[in-house]
Design a protein around this motif. Structure first.
Motif, short mmCIF file in Angstrom:
data_model
loop_
_atom_site.label_atom_id
_atom_site.label_comp_id
_atom_site.label_asym_id
_atom_site.label_seq_id
_atom_site.Cartn_x
_atom_site.Cartn_y
_atom_site.Cartn_z
N TYR A 27 -13.07 5.60 21.33
CA TYR A 27 -13.07 6.44 22.48
C TYR A 27 -11.68 7.27 23.52
CZ TYR A 27 -15.57 2.06 21.07
OH TYR A 27 -17.01 1.35 20.89
N GLY A 28 -11.66 8.29 23.04
CA GLY A 28 -10.83 8.33 23.81
C GLY A 28 -9.61 9.77 22.94
N VAL A 29 -8.49 9.88 23.53
CA VAL A 29 -7.53 10.74 22.79
C VAL A 29 -6.25 10.19 23.65
CG1 VAL A 29 -6.87 13.07 22.99
CG2 VAL A 29 -9.11 12.51 22.58
N VAL A 30 -5.20 9.86 21.97
CA VAL A 30 -4.15 9.79 22.74
C VAL A 30 -3.49 11.04 21.95
CG1 VAL A 30 -1.87 7.95 21.86
CG2 VAL A 30 -4.87 7.91 21.41
N GLY A 31 -2.23 11.31 22.13
CA GLY A 31 -1.08 11.97 22.47
C GLY A 31 0.04 11.81 22.62
N VAL A 32 0.43 12.64 21.81
CA VAL A 32 2.25 12.04 21.87
C VAL A 32 2.79 14.12 21.49
CG1 VAL A 32 4.17 11.00 19.64
CG2 VAL A 32 1.44 10.53 19.99
N ALA A 33 4.31 13.86 21.70
CA ALA A 33 5.25 14.80 22.16
C ALA A 33 5.82 14.20 22.06
CB ALA A 33 4.79 15.46 23.17
N SER A 34 7.49 15.52 21.39
CA SER A 34 9.00 14.82 21.15
C SER A 34 9.04 15.18 22.82
CB SER A 34 9.41 16.07 20.28
OG SER A 34 10.61 15.29 20.45
N ALA A 35 10.54 14.61 23.04
CA ALA A 35 11.30 14.17 24.39
C ALA A 35 12.22 14.09 24.24
CB ALA A 35 11.12 12.85 24.80
N GLY A 36 13.00 14.33 22.46
CA GLY A 36 14.32 14.59 22.01
C GLY A 36 14.19 14.04 20.92
N PRO A 37 15.68 14.01 20.08
CA PRO A 37 15.26 13.38 18.41
C PRO A 37 15.01 11.72 18.40
CG PRO A 37 18.20 13.77 19.34
CD PRO A 37 16.71 14.19 20.94
N ASP A 38 14.77 11.10 19.42
CA ASP A 38 14.69 9.94 19.16
C ASP A 38 13.92 9.27 19.95
OD1 ASP A 38 17.10 9.42 17.07
OD2 ASP A 38 18.63 9.11 18.53
N PHE A 39 13.04 10.43 21.26
CA PHE A 39 12.06 9.77 21.90
C PHE A 39 10.87 10.60 22.10
CE2 PHE A 39 16.33 9.37 23.55
CZ PHE A 39 16.39 7.40 24.02
N TYR A 40 9.34 9.96 22.09
CA TYR A 40 8.56 10.51 22.36
C TYR A 40 7.71 10.42 23.45
CZ TYR A 40 9.32 11.49 17.38
OH TYR A 40 9.69 12.30 16.27
N VAL A 41 6.54 11.31 24.15
CA VAL A 41 6.13 10.89 24.81
C VAL A 41 4.57 10.90 25.28
CG1 VAL A 41 7.29 11.79 27.23
CG2 VAL A 41 5.48 13.08 25.71
N ILE A 42 3.71 9.75 25.15
CA ILE A 42 2.28 8.92 25.02
C ILE A 42 1.51 8.87 26.16
CG2 ILE A 42 1.16 7.73 23.52
CD1 ILE A 42 3.64 6.68 22.01
N ALA A 43 0.33 9.74 25.38
CA ALA A 43 -0.59 9.97 26.85
C ALA A 43 -2.06 9.35 26.30
CB ALA A 43 -0.93 11.49 27.58
N LEU A 44 -2.80 8.57 26.80
CA LEU A 44 -4.03 8.21 26.76
C LEU A 44 -5.27 9.22 27.16
CD1 LEU A 44 -3.74 4.35 26.00
CD2 LEU A 44 -3.32 6.04 24.77
N ALA A 45 -6.15 9.61 26.53
CA ALA A 45 -6.62 10.59 27.74
C ALA A 45 -8.66 9.95 27.65
CB ALA A 45 -6.64 12.33 27.93
N ASP A 46 -9.36 10.29 28.26
CA ASP A 46 -10.86 10.31 27.98
C ASP A 46 -11.25 10.99 27.64
OD1 ASP A 46 -13.52 11.35 28.94
OD2 ASP A 46 -12.79 9.05 29.20
#
Length: 73
Positions: A27-46
């Motif tokens: 039902y969609g796409v999940v994206g994850v990217a590094s924002a440093g050694p201990d942090f990630y940003v996550i996005a949900l998309a169509d």
């Protein structure tokens, strides 16, 4: 630009294992990217999102978040 170990000297977090990841689900796409050694940003998309565009935006957002968090040290 790269060092002996193959890591980018300009980016201190280039040694992190996960720079970005895009997972296509039913039902969609999940994206994850590094924002440093201990942090990630996550996005949900169509499901119709272009994976390259999502990856580029996530990496850019991760860079901004990394910069903002570095000011907290």
């Amino acid at each position: 630009v790269g060092g002996k170990d193959g890591k980018d000297k300009a980016d201190p977090y280039s040694g992190t294992n996960l720079k970005s990841l895009v997972i296509e689900l039913d039902y969609g796409v999940v994206g994850v990217a590094s924002a440093g050694p201990d942090f990630y940003v996550i996005a949900l998309a169509d499901a119709t999102v272009q994976h390259g565009a999502l990856t580029g935006r996530l990496r850019s957002l991760g860079s901004h978040v990394r910069e903002a968090l570095s000011q907290l040290d």
